[in-house]
Motif scaffolding. Structure first.
Motif, short mmCIF file in Angstrom:
data_model
loop_
_atom_site.label_atom_id
_atom_site.label_comp_id
_atom_site.label_asym_id
_atom_site.label_seq_id
_atom_site.Cartn_x
_atom_site.Cartn_y
_atom_site.Cartn_z
N VAL A 1 24.42 33.37 -18.70
CA VAL A 1 23.80 33.59 -17.49
C VAL A 1 22.94 34.89 -17.65
O VAL A 1 21.70 35.15 -17.31
CB VAL A 1 24.58 33.49 -16.15
CG1 VAL A 1 23.75 33.99 -14.98
CG2 VAL A 1 25.24 32.28 -16.09
N HIS A 2 23.63 35.98 -18.31
CA HIS A 2 23.06 37.37 -18.01
C HIS A 2 22.19 37.63 -19.49
O HIS A 2 21.28 38.06 -19.56
CB HIS A 2 24.10 38.32 -17.80
CG HIS A 2 24.95 38.27 -16.60
ND1 HIS A 2 23.92 39.06 -15.46
CD2 HIS A 2 25.97 37.66 -16.14
CE1 HIS A 2 24.92 38.44 -14.25
NE2 HIS A 2 25.93 37.86 -14.77
N ALA A 3 23.07 37.50 -20.59
CA ALA A 3 22.49 37.95 -21.78
C ALA A 3 21.53 37.08 -22.56
O ALA A 3 20.52 37.17 -22.70
CB ALA A 3 23.58 38.29 -22.90
N LEU A 4 21.91 35.60 -22.47
CA LEU A 4 21.00 34.80 -23.55
C LEU A 4 19.55 34.59 -22.58
O LEU A 4 18.50 34.20 -23.30
CB LEU A 4 21.60 33.12 -23.23
CG LEU A 4 21.05 32.09 -23.87
CD1 LEU A 4 21.03 32.70 -25.37
CD2 LEU A 4 21.77 30.85 -23.84
N ARG A 5 19.47 34.61 -21.29
CA ARG A 5 18.24 34.59 -20.90
C ARG A 5 17.18 35.69 -21.26
O ARG A 5 15.92 35.59 -21.54
CB ARG A 5 18.33 34.77 -19.28
CG ARG A 5 16.95 34.55 -18.37
CD ARG A 5 17.17 34.86 -17.07
NE ARG A 5 15.86 34.86 -16.33
CZ ARG A 5 15.59 35.00 -14.96
NH1 ARG A 5 16.62 34.87 -14.05
NH2 ARG A 5 14.47 34.95 -14.31
N ASN A 6 17.87 37.05 -21.20
CA ASN A 6 16.95 38.12 -21.81
C ASN A 6 16.49 38.05 -23.35
O ASN A 6 15.59 38.37 -23.88
CB ASN A 6 17.64 39.53 -21.51
CG ASN A 6 17.64 39.77 -20.07
OD1 ASN A 6 16.62 39.25 -19.31
ND2 ASN A 6 18.57 40.69 -19.53
N ALA A 7 17.73 37.40 -24.12
CA ALA A 7 17.68 37.36 -25.50
C ALA A 7 16.51 36.39 -25.71
O ALA A 7 16.03 36.35 -26.84
CB ALA A 7 18.86 36.99 -26.07
N MET A 8 16.30 35.33 -24.86
CA MET A 8 15.18 34.28 -25.01
C MET A 8 13.83 34.46 -25.07
O MET A 8 12.99 33.81 -25.32
CB MET A 8 15.54 33.06 -24.27
CG MET A 8 16.86 32.18 -24.45
SD MET A 8 16.60 31.46 -26.26
CE MET A 8 15.61 30.24 -26.08
N ILE A 9 13.61 35.68 -24.49
CA ILE A 9 12.21 36.02 -24.31
C ILE A 9 11.54 36.31 -25.63
O ILE A 9 10.36 35.57 -25.82
CB ILE A 9 12.04 37.48 -23.41
CG1 ILE A 9 12.71 37.36 -22.04
CG2 ILE A 9 10.65 37.99 -23.59
CD1 ILE A 9 12.36 38.67 -21.55
N ILE B 1 7.37 36.27 -17.25
CA ILE B 1 8.74 36.64 -17.47
C ILE B 1 8.99 37.64 -17.56
O ILE B 1 10.13 38.34 -16.82
CB ILE B 1 9.39 35.78 -18.61
CG1 ILE B 1 9.27 34.17 -18.45
CG2 ILE B 1 11.04 35.94 -18.62
CD1 ILE B 1 9.64 33.21 -19.68
N ASP B 2 8.44 38.55 -18.45
CA ASP B 2 8.79 39.90 -18.70
C ASP B 2 7.79 40.84 -18.19
O ASP B 2 6.47 40.89 -18.63
CB ASP B 2 8.81 40.23 -20.15
CG ASP B 2 9.34 41.64 -20.41
OD1 ASP B 2 9.38 42.48 -19.53
OD2 ASP B 2 9.79 41.80 -21.55
N PRO B 3 7.85 41.59 -16.97
CA PRO B 3 6.51 42.31 -16.35
C PRO B 3 6.17 43.69 -17.30
O PRO B 3 5.24 44.29 -17.01
CB PRO B 3 7.35 42.80 -15.11
CG PRO B 3 8.78 42.75 -15.26
CD PRO B 3 9.10 41.77 -16.17
N ARG B 4 7.23 43.81 -18.46
CA ARG B 4 6.77 44.85 -19.19
C ARG B 4 5.71 44.59 -19.96
O ARG B 4 5.19 45.65 -20.82
CB ARG B 4 7.83 45.37 -20.06
CG ARG B 4 8.96 45.97 -19.30
CD ARG B 4 10.42 46.19 -20.17
NE ARG B 4 10.50 44.97 -20.66
CZ ARG B 4 11.77 44.72 -21.68
NH1 ARG B 4 12.27 45.75 -22.17
NH2 ARG B 4 11.99 43.42 -22.08
#
Length: 342
Positions: A258-266, A336-339
């Protein structure tokens, strides 16, 4: 309107404005490379022993006697009218007709191969990252290296020899049995058309013929995804917010999924999208190895025949797919990533 929505809108507009320049660059490079490669399409069509008068007449008919800049302007003018050209080798068949006939087979192979690659690559990468310095981690690294290094054509031939020739588990070189009528429908995709007609037998037959080439393509591509997921997920699992989640007693499986995989998939999404676009336009080795009747195989035949209009038209079509997919992935990543703002 929020500042994020405004920034995203300007980003999307800027990417769309760059699309024509990307497509123009692709078309120009294709045009120049074809003229620079050795071989004469007139000799390929008429043979080297044809009379000189017949060669000159055909060269004039094709416009090959014109200066290069005139040929280029004519080429661009035809593209603006969405005219990709007419085949020299198949007696008047247009490039759009070739795309309509062969592209569905390429789409089916690419989609099935991507499903295999995503499931295998992301699954092995996530397992390896969740258990660092373990046999699973070492096996994941080995899998990524081996699948990346193996030549596509060699791996495909080995699988055909084992599973099609020796074991006779799968067919070779056909999209559907030659003596059977394939599913008929509006899409040209046998999987979709068989489902629309509720013909489960045709659906199973289509998947049966897709299995071996899809597994070949998917397994080799999955190594790239495995390496990307493993590296990015390891970095994410070492982040402060993950340590805070562990301190709160959240189960490790929930942290990873839920937490790590979502950010790692960007960053992986970018690779997935570009790989999918490249496979749509460049699964030549797989299609040729398996005699798959797709558009990449048809492009290989056109190159062998020096069929300039077909090669140019298909390369522009493939380039358009890659350019549009690149823009779509950039927009998705920015959402997905506002940065991400350029």
């Amino acid at each position: 309107m929020s500042s994020r929505s405004t920034a995203l809108r300007y980003y999307v507009i800027s990417r769309l404005l760059l699309a024509p320049l990307m497509i123009l660059t692709i078309t120009t490079v294709v045009f120049l490379l074809l003229r620079a490669t050795p071989g004469d399409p007139v000799d390929a069509l008429l043979g080297p022993r044809a009379p000189a008068a017949a060669k000159d007449q055909l060269r004039t008919q094709l416009g090959l006697d014109q200066p290069l800049w005139v040929q280029y302007l004519t080429y661009l003018g035809n593209l603006l009218r969405l005219d990709l050209g007419t085949s020299l080798a198949t007696q008047g068949q247009t490039v759009w007709q070739i795309i309509q006939a062969h592209f569905p087979a390429t789409v089916e192979l690419t989609v099935c191969g991507m499903i295999v690659a995503t499931v295998v690559g992301v699954g092995i990468g996530a397992l390896a990252a969740a258990r660092p310095n373990s046999p699973i981690d070492a096996g994941g690294r080995l899998f990524g290296i081996v699948t990346y290094a193996i030549p596509m054509y060699w791996f495909g031939m080995i699988l055909q020899l084992i599973f099609a020739v020796q074991l006779r588990w799968f067919p070779i070189g056909t999209r559907y049995p030659l003596r059977a009528t394939p599913p008929q429908g509006p899409t040209g995709l046998y999987v979709v058309d068989s489902l629309l007609s509720l013909d489960l037998g045709a659906f199973a037959t289509t998947l049966y013929h897709l299995a071996l080439p899809s597994l070949t393509l998917g397994i080799l591509i999955s190594g790239v995804f495995e390496r990307m997921v493993r590296v990015n997920l390891k970095q994410t699992l070492a982040a402060d917010y993950v340590e805070a989640a562990r301190a709160r007693g959240i189960p490790e499986r929930r942290i990873v999924l839920v937490h790590a995989l979502r950010n790692a998939m960007i960053p992986v999404i970018t690779i997935l999208g570009l790989t999918f676009a490249a496979m749509l336009g460049g699964a030549v080795l797989t299609e040729v190895t398996f005699s798959w009747p797709g558009l990449a195989n048809r492009l290989y035949e056109a190159i062998s025949q020096r069929d300039y209009p077909v090669v140019q038209g298909l390369m522009v079509f493939f380039g358009l797919i890659v350019a549009l997919m690149s823009i779509l992935i950039d927009i998705l990543n920015a959402y997905i990533d506002p940065r991400i703002r350029y």
